[in-house]
Design a protein around this motif. Structure first.
Motif, mmCIF file in Angstrom:
data_model
loop_
_atom_site.group_PDB
_atom_site.id
_atom_site.type_symbol
_atom_site.label_atom_id
_atom_site.label_comp_id
_atom_site.label_asym_id
_atom_site.label_seq_id
_atom_site.Cartn_x
_atom_site.Cartn_y
_atom_site.Cartn_z
ATOM 1 N N GLU A 135 110.081 67.147 43.287
ATOM 2 C CA GLU A 135 110.197 68.206 42.523
ATOM 3 C C GLU A 135 110.560 67.919 41.189
ATOM 4 O O GLU A 135 111.051 66.582 40.802
ATOM 5 C CB GLU A 135 111.117 69.352 43.050
ATOM 6 C CG GLU A 135 112.461 68.919 43.204
ATOM 7 C CD GLU A 135 113.535 70.104 43.937
ATOM 8 O OE1 GLU A 135 112.987 71.065 44.521
ATOM 9 O OE2 GLU A 135 114.581 70.070 43.222
ATOM 10 N N LEU A 136 110.615 68.933 40.117
ATOM 11 C CA LEU A 136 111.286 68.567 38.948
ATOM 12 C C LEU A 136 112.180 69.643 38.677
ATOM 13 O O LEU A 136 112.224 70.657 39.112
ATOM 14 C CB LEU A 136 110.165 68.588 37.636
ATOM 15 C CG LEU A 136 109.091 67.482 37.682
ATOM 16 C CD1 LEU A 136 108.065 67.584 38.630
ATOM 17 C CD2 LEU A 136 108.576 67.531 36.465
ATOM 18 N N ILE A 190 114.511 70.586 26.458
ATOM 19 C CA ILE A 190 113.161 70.647 26.141
ATOM 20 C C ILE A 190 112.189 70.507 27.631
ATOM 21 O O ILE A 190 112.839 69.951 28.566
ATOM 22 C CB ILE A 190 112.592 69.186 25.446
ATOM 23 C CG1 ILE A 190 113.178 67.796 26.086
ATOM 24 C CG2 ILE A 190 113.637 69.183 24.014
ATOM 25 C CD1 ILE A 190 113.002 66.560 25.431
ATOM 26 N N GLY A 191 110.988 70.737 27.409
ATOM 27 C CA GLY A 191 110.399 71.026 28.630
ATOM 28 C C GLY A 191 109.337 69.700 29.068
ATOM 29 O O GLY A 191 108.222 69.947 29.398
ATOM 30 N N ARG A 192 109.871 68.775 29.002
ATOM 31 C CA ARG A 192 109.295 67.683 29.272
ATOM 32 C C ARG A 192 109.956 66.679 30.081
ATOM 33 O O ARG A 192 111.237 66.610 29.857
ATOM 34 C CB ARG A 192 108.483 66.834 28.399
ATOM 35 C CG ARG A 192 109.506 66.292 27.074
ATOM 36 C CD ARG A 192 109.661 64.809 27.157
ATOM 37 N NE ARG A 192 108.663 63.949 26.776
ATOM 38 C CZ ARG A 192 108.272 62.801 27.004
ATOM 39 N NH1 ARG A 192 109.031 62.348 27.965
ATOM 40 N NH2 ARG A 192 107.189 61.973 26.541
ATOM 41 N N PRO A 193 109.586 65.784 31.189
ATOM 42 C CA PRO A 193 110.449 64.901 31.679
ATOM 43 C C PRO A 193 111.034 63.881 30.914
ATOM 44 O O PRO A 193 110.209 63.129 29.940
ATOM 45 C CB PRO A 193 109.259 64.329 32.680
ATOM 46 C CG PRO A 193 108.152 65.288 32.770
ATOM 47 C CD PRO A 193 108.016 65.903 31.350
ATOM 48 N N MET A 598 104.160 70.182 38.563
ATOM 49 C CA MET A 598 104.281 70.329 37.164
ATOM 50 C C MET A 598 104.224 68.849 36.189
ATOM 51 O O MET A 598 103.631 68.808 35.213
ATOM 52 C CB MET A 598 105.798 70.961 36.915
ATOM 53 C CG MET A 598 106.226 71.094 35.647
ATOM 54 S SD MET A 598 105.308 72.248 34.813
ATOM 55 C CE MET A 598 106.119 73.772 35.259
ATOM 56 N N LEU A 599 104.295 67.939 37.024
ATOM 57 C CA LEU A 599 104.273 66.590 36.583
ATOM 58 C C LEU A 599 102.905 66.368 36.095
ATOM 59 O O LEU A 599 102.660 65.698 34.783
ATOM 60 C CB LEU A 599 104.732 65.522 37.452
ATOM 61 C CG LEU A 599 104.638 64.081 36.840
ATOM 62 C CD1 LEU A 599 105.532 63.995 35.881
ATOM 63 C CD2 LEU A 599 105.032 62.994 38.120
ATOM 64 N N GLY A 600 101.930 66.891 36.710
ATOM 65 C CA GLY A 600 100.675 66.737 36.148
ATOM 66 C C GLY A 600 100.175 67.253 34.773
ATOM 67 O O GLY A 600 98.974 67.195 34.274
ATOM 68 N N HIS A 601 101.136 68.051 34.312
ATOM 69 C CA HIS A 601 100.878 68.520 32.810
ATOM 70 C C HIS A 601 101.334 67.855 31.990
ATOM 71 O O HIS A 601 101.376 68.068 30.688
ATOM 72 C CB HIS A 601 101.644 69.930 32.830
ATOM 73 C CG HIS A 601 100.923 71.044 33.503
ATOM 74 N ND1 HIS A 601 99.824 71.741 32.775
ATOM 75 C CD2 HIS A 601 100.954 71.696 34.759
ATOM 76 C CE1 HIS A 601 99.388 72.700 33.630
ATOM 77 N NE2 HIS A 601 100.053 72.555 34.910
ATOM 78 N N GLU A 607 98.008 61.886 38.372
ATOM 79 C CA GLU A 607 97.190 62.715 38.541
ATOM 80 C C GLU A 607 97.509 63.816 37.633
ATOM 81 O O GLU A 607 98.185 64.805 37.795
ATOM 82 C CB GLU A 607 97.131 63.232 39.897
ATOM 83 C CG GLU A 607 96.895 61.966 40.722
ATOM 84 C CD GLU A 607 96.788 62.622 42.197
ATOM 85 O OE1 GLU A 607 96.845 63.872 42.565
ATOM 86 O OE2 GLU A 607 96.594 61.799 43.305
ATOM 87 N N ARG A 608 96.514 63.922 36.487
ATOM 88 C CA ARG A 608 96.756 65.014 35.332
ATOM 89 C C ARG A 608 96.054 66.126 35.891
ATOM 90 O O ARG A 608 95.378 66.391 36.355
ATOM 91 C CB ARG A 608 96.222 64.472 33.942
ATOM 92 C CG ARG A 608 97.189 63.456 33.525
ATOM 93 C CD ARG A 608 96.798 63.347 31.980
ATOM 94 N NE ARG A 608 95.432 62.571 31.798
ATOM 95 C CZ ARG A 608 95.208 61.448 31.667
ATOM 96 N NH1 ARG A 608 96.215 60.429 31.825
ATOM 97 N NH2 ARG A 608 94.019 61.115 31.384
#
Length: 658
Positions: A135-136, A190-193, A598-601, A607-608
């Protein structure tokens, strides 16, 4: 390094930290305002039982020159850590546990957000993985379930950390205490890993999310429909159960329809905790259905436009009647969304009554400008909140511009200017200003790509025009964006403006007027340039950018970094999460976590997520385009009442025939 490279951690990110870097523009040499990038010190307290090679490699691969990584040996102690942190030459710090990994571009994204906002601490998403991504999640949202606060997901500005740092005996940072000690206005997410963290077991199951109905007028095609769909998808990734429902499939009946028994029965059957409504005017000219839903349970109304706040229109333009009371003197009753003049005053009063009810819908604004307009035009007592819209940040991403041009048949060496809208020459898109600005820079070596409906391309008067028309596939649309050098819009009436953000995510800066929601969609001097609404201002700025490849490249690089952080699906879900928690729809201690998908975004995922299709109506047949042009020559873009009644009767008869 060789051994680690042969068996990289199974974190679901392609080849990271040892594989090829993600495609896209490199980091500019300085911040947008010319200041140097902050000098960052990464501190890792070594653990004899954990190999820190992958950790060190992920730091080295950050493409961040102003960086120092301290691998502190065991037993170093708090006093010596404090001495180390007091050394000069450090603007910001980040604690990174051995075994944890920095995500691609993490330091650049964190540092840019800190520079743009003046925040004392900036947090990003954490990716929890074992053999696969689990998960994130995000700092500051943990429940008391033993999940550690991810200190490595936070960049701390040195001055703030010096005042609020709490170190244990080994010199490790109590990140939760430091974060909580900061005033909320000094914290940003921020909304990124930014951090990938291996765990030995899956985290505790998330508490059940909300049952949400995403309600639209006639579906999710077109700009506002696409925005509503993306919000719904972001909420689903945040663990909510989302059901999409449309009020009607009869747009020709919208002027006379206020009840939707089938749709309302479907909503009741879904038993939602929240109805998220938006873009309803394709099915009705009133808010009566919203009022009925709000009396049954929590309902939010997304302001994709200002229709809920006026008697008829989506954008009042220079008309001031919405503030004092819309009436039969409306300057455009025959413009979409049309309404007979005699009904406008009553409709405005009905809308205001719905918004003024104690259990009325909350208004969700997608830009600072829209929030200000909502608070200005809504009746006393109406609640208006700010949210972020979601964008598919892996679909809209920078690519190999030369390869994209070869694929699309575009000239390799030209400066290509992009214009994009569902209806390019629509009444609110500033077509005359746009045409004048484009004609002012027209010359050999400068081309224009026009994406959207343009029934008569000759109206632009441009010799080097490429007009693929409406593009309903997001992956294909992103390719056209990425093939261009610069995006320009002359619109003056946007609650946000989605095309500047889509273009910016593809590394293409935008030139626009400094007005309306465009002041949020375009970060002036960062993701593009804003100019005053004055004659010739757009043309002059366009000429400057056409001649300045370096400026375009810098703005495009910053656009991708900043807009990914602020408009990813995770960023949108975070903004909505704060609102539902404040309204007690979710327990305050419930941990926010995102599904592995969500990581795919994000472009560096193995895997995008692929883009959506069917986002706009199919292109009209040539005969339809000719008829539409003929109608516009006679009636302009207006549709008189007698024509609307004929269409309504025709639709009713068509549906009555078996």
């Amino acid at each position: 390094m060789t051994d680690a490279a042969s068996s990289p951690p199974a974190h679901g990110v392609a080849g990271w930290p040892f594989g090829p870097a993600a495609a896209g523009p490199g980091r500019p040499a300085a911040l947008p305002d010319g200041r140097p990038w902050p000098r960052i010190r990464v501190v890792t307290l070594a653990d004899p039982g954990i190999d820190a090679k992958a950790t060190a490699a992920s730091v080295l691969r950050q493409d961040y020159a102003e960086l120092r990584h301290d691998l502190v040996p065991p037993g170093f102690g708090r006093a010596r850590i404090e001495t180390l942190l007091a050394e000069p030459g450090c603007d910001a710090l980040l604690w990174l546990r051995p075994g944890d990994l920095l995500a691609p571009g993490a330091l650049t994204a964190l540092a840019l957000e800190a520079a743009l906002t003046g925040a004392a601490a900036v947090a990003g998403l954490r990716v929890l993985f074992a053999d696969s991504v689990l998960e994130l999640d995000i700092p500051g949202m943990e429940a008391s379930d033993g999940v550690p606060f991810p200190g490595g997901a936070v960049l701390w500005m040195h001055a703030a950390l010096h005042r609020h740092a709490v170190l244990d005996a080994d010199g490790d940072l109590h990140a939760s205490a430091a974060w909580s000690a900061l005033p909320p206005a000094m914290r940003r997410r921020i909304g990124r890993p930014v951090l990938l963290q291996r765990v030995n077991e899956a985290p505790a199951a998330r508490s059940g999310g909300l049952a949400i109905v995403s309600l639209t007028g006639t579906g999710t095609q077109g700009g506002a429909g696409v925005a509503q769909r993306r919000l719904a998808e972001a909420l689903a990734l945040a663990g909510h159960r989302v059901t999409g429902i449309a009020l009607s499939d009869r747009p020709e009946a919208a002027e006379w329809t206020d009840r939707f028994p089938r749709a309302e029965a479907a909503i009741a059957a879904a038993a939602p905790d929240l109805v998220l409504a938006g873009n309803l005017h394709g099915a009705t000219r009133s808010l009566d259905v919203v009022g009925r839903l709000a009396r049954s349970g929590p309902t939010a109304l997304v302001l994709h436009d200002l229709f809920p706040l006026t008697g008829r229109c989506c954008h009042p333009r220079d008309c001031t009647r919405a503030a004092t009371g819309c009436d039969a003197a409306c300057p455009g009753p025959d413009e979409y969304p049309q309404l007979a003049p005699g009904r406008i005053a009553g409709m405005h009063a009905r809308k205001r009554a719905v918004l003024a009810e104690p259990a009325g819908p909350w208004l969700l604004a997608n830009s600072d400008w829209t929030l200000a307009r909502a608070r200005e035009l809504a009746p006393p007592g109406a609640v208006a909140e700010r949210i972020q819209l979601a964008f598919p940040t892996a679909t809209f991403r920078p690519g190999d511009r030369a390869a994209l041009r070869r694929r699309l048949g575009l000239p390799a060496g030209d400066v290509l200017i992009l214009i994009s809208a569902v209806i390019i020459d629509g009444p609110d898109k500033g077509f005359s200003d746009l045409r004048a600005a484009l004609q002012a820079v027209a010359r050999p070596g400068v081309g224009v790509v026009a994406i959207g409906r343009l029934d008569d391309p000759a109206r632009l008067g441009l010799p080097n025009l490429f007009a693929p028309g409406l593009i309903a596939d997001e992956d294909t649309l992103a390719a056209w964006y990425g093939a261009c050098d610069l995006h320009v819009t002359a619109s003056r009436h946007e609650t946000l403006g989605q095309t500047p953000i889509e273009a910016g995510l593809c590394g293409v800066p935008t030139l626009a007027y400094r007005t309306s929601g465009l002041t949020s969609a375009v970060i002036d001097g960062v993701s593009g340039r804003l100019v005053p609404v004055k004659p010739g201002a757009l043309a002059r700025a366009l000429a400057e950018l056409v001649d300045d490849a370096g400026a375009r490249a810098r703005l495009g690089a910053f656009a991708r970094i900043a807009l990914e952080s602020r408009h990813s699906p995770a960023a949108a879900a975070l903004s909505l999460d704060a609102i539902v928690r404040a309204r007690n729809l979710l327990p305050g201690a419930a941990r926010l976590a995102f599904a592995p998908a969500m990581l795919g975004h994000f472009p560096f995922a193995a895997e995008r997520q692929t883009g959506a299709t069917g986002t706009v109506p199919a292109p009209s047949r040539p005969l339809v385009r000719r008829l539409r042009r003929a109608k516009q020559m006679v009636l302009g873009r207006r549709m008189p009442l007698f024509v609307r009644r004929c269409l309504y009767l025709a639709g009713t008869l068509r549906r009555s025939v078996p």
